[in-house]
Motif scaffolding. Structure first.
Motif, mmCIF file in Angstrom:
data_model
loop_
_atom_site.group_PDB
_atom_site.id
_atom_site.type_symbol
_atom_site.label_atom_id
_atom_site.label_comp_id
_atom_site.label_asym_id
_atom_site.label_seq_id
_atom_site.Cartn_x
_atom_site.Cartn_y
_atom_site.Cartn_z
ATOM 1 N N SER A 63 0.818 -1.217 0.000
ATOM 2 C CA SER A 63 0.000 0.000 0.000
ATOM 3 C C SER A 63 0.846 1.260 0.000
ATOM 4 N N TYR A 64 2.146 1.119 0.054
ATOM 5 C CA TYR A 64 3.013 2.285 0.088
ATOM 6 C C TYR A 64 3.008 2.961 -1.286
ATOM 7 N N PRO A 65 2.646 4.205 -1.368
ATOM 8 C CA PRO A 65 2.432 4.827 -2.691
ATOM 9 C C PRO A 65 3.690 4.973 -3.528
ATOM 10 N N LEU A 66 4.879 4.908 -2.913
ATOM 11 C CA LEU A 66 6.110 5.060 -3.684
ATOM 12 C C LEU A 66 6.719 3.733 -4.103
ATOM 13 N N LEU A 67 6.058 2.609 -3.785
ATOM 14 C CA LEU A 67 6.546 1.321 -4.258
ATOM 15 C C LEU A 67 6.423 1.278 -5.777
ATOM 16 N N PRO A 68 7.523 1.062 -6.499
ATOM 17 C CA PRO A 68 7.423 0.997 -7.966
ATOM 18 C C PRO A 68 6.437 -0.080 -8.410
ATOM 19 N N ASP A 69 5.627 0.255 -9.405
ATOM 20 C CA ASP A 69 4.589 -0.665 -9.869
ATOM 21 C C ASP A 69 5.150 -2.015 -10.298
ATOM 22 N N ASP A 70 6.367 -2.017 -10.844
ATOM 23 C CA ASP A 70 6.959 -3.261 -11.331
ATOM 24 C C ASP A 70 7.164 -4.277 -10.217
ATOM 25 N N PHE A 71 7.209 -3.829 -8.969
ATOM 26 C CA PHE A 71 7.485 -4.731 -7.852
ATOM 27 C C PHE A 71 6.217 -5.237 -7.161
ATOM 28 N N ASP A 72 5.066 -4.798 -7.602
ATOM 29 C CA ASP A 72 3.805 -5.178 -6.964
ATOM 30 C C ASP A 72 3.068 -6.166 -7.865
ATOM 31 N N PRO A 73 2.799 -7.391 -7.379
ATOM 32 C CA PRO A 73 2.101 -8.375 -8.224
ATOM 33 C C PRO A 73 0.636 -8.050 -8.464
ATOM 34 N N GLY A 74 0.082 -7.065 -7.753
ATOM 35 C CA GLY A 74 -1.287 -6.646 -8.024
ATOM 36 C C GLY A 74 -2.355 -7.408 -7.286
ATOM 37 N N ILE A 75 -1.984 -8.374 -6.460
ATOM 38 C CA ILE A 75 -2.921 -9.106 -5.605
ATOM 39 C C ILE A 75 -2.322 -9.156 -4.216
ATOM 40 N N PRO A 76 -3.157 -9.368 -3.171
ATOM 41 C CA PRO A 76 -2.606 -9.453 -1.816
ATOM 42 C C PRO A 76 -1.643 -10.644 -1.692
ATOM 43 N N VAL A 77 -0.444 -10.387 -1.175
ATOM 44 C CA VAL A 77 0.574 -11.430 -1.042
ATOM 45 C C VAL A 77 1.227 -11.328 0.328
ATOM 46 N N THR A 78 1.993 -12.350 0.661
ATOM 47 C CA THR A 78 2.774 -12.336 1.893
ATOM 48 C C THR A 78 4.052 -11.525 1.681
ATOM 49 N N ASN A 79 4.715 -11.240 2.777
ATOM 50 C CA ASN A 79 5.966 -10.477 2.696
ATOM 51 C C ASN A 79 7.008 -11.195 1.851
ATOM 52 N N ARG A 80 7.126 -12.508 2.047
ATOM 53 C CA ARG A 80 8.145 -13.207 1.278
ATOM 54 C C ARG A 80 7.748 -13.335 -0.188
ATOM 55 N N ALA A 81 6.441 -13.394 -0.471
ATOM 56 C CA ALA A 81 5.996 -13.456 -1.858
ATOM 57 C C ALA A 81 6.272 -12.131 -2.572
ATOM 58 N N LEU A 82 6.049 -11.021 -1.893
ATOM 59 C CA LEU A 82 6.349 -9.719 -2.493
ATOM 60 C C LEU A 82 7.835 -9.595 -2.783
ATOM 61 N N PHE A 83 8.652 -10.062 -1.857
ATOM 62 C CA PHE A 83 10.100 -9.962 -2.021
ATOM 63 C C PHE A 83 10.576 -10.872 -3.148
ATOM 64 N N GLY A 84 10.100 -12.103 -3.171
ATOM 65 C CA GLY A 84 10.485 -13.020 -4.236
ATOM 66 C C GLY A 84 10.051 -12.519 -5.604
ATOM 67 N N HIS A 85 8.843 -11.976 -5.687
ATOM 68 C CA HIS A 85 8.321 -11.447 -6.943
ATOM 69 C C HIS A 85 9.205 -10.322 -7.480
ATOM 70 N N ALA A 86 9.782 -9.518 -6.581
ATOM 71 C CA ALA A 86 10.589 -8.371 -6.991
ATOM 72 C C ALA A 86 11.946 -8.783 -7.548
ATOM 73 N N PHE A 87 12.415 -9.988 -7.202
ATOM 74 C CA PHE A 87 13.745 -10.414 -7.623
ATOM 75 C C PHE A 87 13.731 -11.548 -8.645
ATOM 76 N N ASP A 88 12.667 -12.301 -8.723
ATOM 77 C CA ASP A 88 12.667 -13.478 -9.594
ATOM 78 C C ASP A 88 12.744 -13.065 -11.062
ATOM 79 N N ARG A 89 13.510 -13.811 -11.836
ATOM 80 C CA ARG A 89 13.773 -13.424 -13.226
ATOM 81 C C ARG A 89 12.539 -13.496 -14.110
ATOM 82 N N ASP A 90 11.509 -14.217 -13.669
ATOM 83 C CA ASP A 90 10.287 -14.308 -14.472
ATOM 84 C C ASP A 90 9.330 -13.142 -14.224
ATOM 85 N N THR A 91 9.531 -12.394 -13.145
ATOM 86 C CA THR A 91 8.587 -11.319 -12.807
ATOM 87 C C THR A 91 9.270 -9.974 -12.579
ATOM 88 N N ALA A 92 10.554 -9.955 -12.270
ATOM 89 C CA ALA A 92 11.255 -8.688 -12.050
ATOM 90 C C ALA A 92 11.490 -7.974 -13.376
#
Length: 458
Positions: free
Chosen positions: A277-306
């Motif tokens: 919900s942080y307004p300055l989080l870059p859109d590319d790092f947000d999967p767009g659905i409610p996720v856990t902390n580790r899911a958000l972090f993994g999504h931001a670094f994984d080569r298929d989604t980063a």
């Protein structure tokens, strides 16, 4: 004690003095975070190089490692611990560049010690920007105009600092000292071997060089003289620091990476609503659905989604779980998200150089040819001993450069006195991405298996 940015340098230096323990994992090898005085372009209180020493206090051999673009000593924590456990008598010394005291990591250190909550750390570093300024003694972004000296923190400064660390590692007559690095740090290692230090070649006194998905001679970008001149001209009228994630605020990459790492490490299955919900989080790092902390972090670094533009931060980690509210993370690659969180959520040796000097990238690109050509002379590089290098070369390549790392390593061996017999050039499996050699699970980490054999055979 929480530090205001203006007092961070003096307080860090006085608190550290010479060293402090660096929080090794339970039952793991000893760790110590130290600093050594090193001459430089100033200011004098920043003329230090910082090192996370992993392993025995009096080792038989030392592997000195330099991080890549915007990387920190913490990048090597997991791999360093593993190598020290595998290779008898080895210590790994991971370098933090001299910008370290500019980082206000005070509340991250409180969080690490259990003296602050995740919410307190978030509010101190990021929340205050949008919540009305609470807490009142919050982190302040530095003004780049106050740090023009960092425009001189290029290859000469970085290699002189590395020279101080190598000489410390060689103290007492120790001969088995390797120098290496990851990405840009690997390029610096190749340049160090060819560098002229007051008439003495850098390669002398080293047992070998270790290039982890980087190097020169075509691994990354190269400059023409006109391009180098333009880059220096642009640098003189703009920020001395590089910011990777597109926010025009030096330090933002470090803040987002470390906040995310700590949330994923300390509350992995909790809702990531605070961060999403942080307004300055870059859109590319947000999967767009409610996720856990580790899911958000993994999504931001994984080569298929980063974002593809951030391939320097990619891992092969896995993906979002098929169901759940919030959606969790499934480890399906070679780097577990817990390893990624431990790498980025740690102090005092964190994994990001918050204030990475742009001059270092300019010089590294200018050093690509490893010759005293017009570009090298213009930039003041001292690459005078390439053809004399008689060291074994280890190089490990992931999916990043399309074969450029190994092509560069082969050319280095061809042009110098290094021998094929003593070298090891490893093409990682296709599932290897740029950060995987540093954080992959040990059983899946080709870098660990192959560099262990390289060092042990000397």
């Amino acid at each position: 004690m929480r530090l205001r940015q203006g007092t961070a340098i003096a307080t860090v230096l006085s608190a550290v003095a010479l060293a402090w323990p660096a929080g090794a994992s339970a039952g793991g090898p000893p760790e110590e975070y130290v600093s050594f005085r090193s001459r430089g372009p100033g200011p004098s209180q920043l003329d230090r190089v910082w090192v996370n020493k992993i392993g025995p206090a009096n080792p038989e051999r030392v592997l000195v490692l330099m991080p890549g673009t915007a990387g920190g000593a913490g990048d090597f924590t997991l791999a360093g611990r593993e190598l020290v456990d595998r290779i008898p008598g080895l210590a790994v010394w991971a370098i933090d560049r001299r910008s370290q005291p500019l980082e206000d990591t005070s509340v991250f250190e409180e969080l690490q010690a259990g003296d602050a909550t995740l919410q307190e750390a978030f509010d101190y570093y990021l929340g205050w920007i949008v919540n009305g300024g609470t807490p009142a003694d919050h982190f302040d972004f530095i003004n780049p105009d106050d740090h023009g000296y960092a425009r001189r923190w290029g290859m000469r400064t970085a290699l002189n600092d590395a020279r101080v660390v190598v000489n410390r590692a060689r103290a007492g007559g120790r001969r088995d000292v390797w120098l290496g690095g990851h990405s840009l740090g690997a390029s610096l290692s190749a340049a160090y071997a060819a560098w002229d230090f007051g008439g003495r070649p850098g390669y002398r006194g080293l047992a070998g060089i270790v290039l982890i998905d980087g190097g020169l001679l075509g691994s990354f970008d190269a400059f023409t003289l006109a391009e180098a001149q333009q880059q220096i001209e642009d640098l003189e009228t703009s920020s001395p620091f590089r910011e990777l994630i597109g926010l025009d605020a030096p330090g933002a990459t470090g803040l987002f990476a470390e906040i995310g790492g700590y949330f994923a490490r300390l509350d992995p299955t909790g809702s990531a609503a605070t961060l999403q919900s942080y307004p300055l989080l870059p859109d590319d790092f947000d999967p767009g659905i409610p996720v856990t902390n580790r899911a958000l972090f993994g999504h931001a670094f994984d080569r298929d989604t980063a974002p593809d533009a951030l391939r320097l931060l990619h891992v092969n980690g896995g993906g979002l779980a098929a169901a759940g509210d919030p959606r969790d993370w499934d480890d399906g690659g070679i780097t577990p998200v817990a390893n990624l969180a431990e790498t980025f959520g740690q102090e005092p040796a964190n994994a990001v150089e918050w204030y990475f000097p742009r001059r270092l990238t300019i010089d590294t690109n200018g050093a690509n040819a490893m010759r005293m050509n017009p570009v090298a002379r213009f930039l003041g590089l001292r690459l005078e001993h390439t053809r004399e290098i008689d060291l074994p070369v280890y190089a490990f390549q992931t999916d990043l450069t399309g074969g450029g790392v190994l092509r560069g390593a082969r050319e280095l061996i061809r042009r110098s006195d290094a021998t094929w017999r003593r070298s090891a050039l490893i093409e990682g499996a296709p599932e290897q991405s740029h950060l995987d050699p540093l954080a992959a699970a040990p059983d899946d980490n080709e870098f660990l298996h192959t560099v262990e054999r390289f060092i042990e055979r000397g």
